[in-house]
Enzyme design. Sequence first.
Site, PDB file in Angstrom:
ATOM      1  N   GLU A   1       0.831  -1.210   0.000  1.00  0.00           N
ATOM      2  CA  GLU A   1       0.000   0.000   0.000  1.00  0.00           C
ATOM      3  C   GLU A   1       0.865   1.259   0.000  1.00  0.00           C
ATOM      4  O   GLU A   1       0.569   2.230  -0.700  1.00  0.00           O
ATOM      5  CB  GLU A   1      -0.953  -0.004   1.202  1.00  0.00           C
ATOM      6  CG  GLU A   1      -1.969  -1.154   1.204  1.00  0.00           C
ATOM      7  CD  GLU A   1      -2.780  -1.245  -0.084  1.00  0.00           C
ATOM      8  OE1 GLU A   1      -3.004  -0.210  -0.726  1.00  0.00           O
ATOM      9  OE2 GLU A   1      -3.184  -2.369  -0.458  1.00  0.00           O
TER      10      GLU A   1
ATOM     11  N   HIS B   1       1.943   1.902  -3.494  1.00  0.00           N
ATOM     12  CA  HIS B   1       0.937   2.589  -4.318  1.00  0.00           C
ATOM     13  C   HIS B   1       1.009   4.099  -4.070  1.00  0.00           C
ATOM     14  O   HIS B   1       0.945   4.889  -5.005  1.00  0.00           O
ATOM     15  CB  HIS B   1      -0.482   2.120  -3.951  1.00  0.00           C
ATOM     16  CG  HIS B   1      -0.939   0.859  -4.639  1.00  0.00           C
ATOM     17  ND1 HIS B   1      -0.860   0.659  -6.000  1.00  0.00           N
ATOM     18  CD2 HIS B   1      -1.518  -0.264  -4.145  1.00  0.00           C
ATOM     19  CE1 HIS B   1      -1.367  -0.533  -6.310  1.00  0.00           C
ATOM     20  NE2 HIS B   1      -1.764  -1.126  -5.194  1.00  0.00           N
TER      21      HIS B   1
ATOM     22  N   GLU C   1      -0.437  -2.931 -10.011  1.00  0.00           N
ATOM     23  CA  GLU C   1      -0.331  -4.011  -9.013  1.00  0.00           C
ATOM     24  C   GLU C   1       1.053  -4.657  -9.022  1.00  0.00           C
ATOM     25  O   GLU C   1       1.646  -4.903  -7.973  1.00  0.00           O
ATOM     26  CB  GLU C   1      -1.411  -5.065  -9.260  1.00  0.00           C
ATOM     27  CG  GLU C   1      -2.804  -4.636  -8.844  1.00  0.00           C
ATOM     28  CD  GLU C   1      -2.833  -4.105  -7.429  1.00  0.00           C
ATOM     29  OE1 GLU C   1      -2.197  -4.681  -6.536  1.00  0.00           O
ATOM     30  OE2 GLU C   1      -3.491  -3.080  -7.216  1.00  0.00           O
TER      31      GLU C   1
HETATM   32 ZN    ZN Z   1      -2.611  -2.948  -4.817  1.00  0.00          ZN
END
Ligand code: ZN
Length: 264
Positions: free
Chosen positions: A136, A139, A198
């Site tokens: 996270e 990201h 991702e």
């Molecule tokens: Zn993700």
Amino acid sequence: MLRKIIIAGLAVLIVACTTVPITGRRQLSLVSASQMMALASEQYQTTLRQSNLSDDRTQIRRLDRVGDRIIQSVEQYLTDIGQSQLTEGYNWEVNLIEDDEVINAWAMPGGKIAFYTGIMKLFETDDEVAVVMAHEIAHAIAGHGGERMSQMLVAQLGGVALDVALTDKPEETRTLAQVAYGLGSQIGILLPFSRTHETEADELGVYFMTMAGYDPQASVNFWEKMAAMGGGAPPEFLSTHPSSQTRINDLNRLIPVAREKFGD
Ligand SMILES: [Zn+2]
């Protein structure tokens, strides 16, 4: 004439690009970091207000402990490589939302992170918490929310800059922001992060957890456990991958790289 137009178009794209740290991928960036953070902060507060926050002190302390350790290591690393501007203005925050059905976590621009109690039940060790936390944080640092917002501005509003969009179409822009930040499910549109995002968050995540002294092998163990669960709605980090096996193969390849580059 055509050539002129193409050159002008390229110039705009070059100006409107940023580079992801470590992976070096160029990304479209029509939105300034400060605009993204202002919008994200507003969306984050709204989401928390509408959610039931957990009062499980043990789990909250656990998230804080792991989050602080990874954030500190990553910020130190960015300072060391002369990229500390990437987290300038970030105001890191991790909250735990009470919902045992939701096996998920997410991050918004500016370092606004949330975990659901549903995913906490799967963590046996801090190393496993670190797998998802680092993913996270990746990201957030890689600016995926801003990139997605930029792509949506291009697709839906013809590529106008965010400040123009906000002035001309404030409602549409706020909706775009919600979807871009992964909050779309609340307004009936769920747009998963792309496979590129991702895969990149997985790669950076393994590096980040290793920098912080966590065992990157836990990433493979954790995703195998997730894959074995099967059924039900996949959490965001499973939804856009071709198969969990590909993800696990990628991680197995990255773990020795992470240890070599970022281990003690
Ligand atoms: Zn993700």
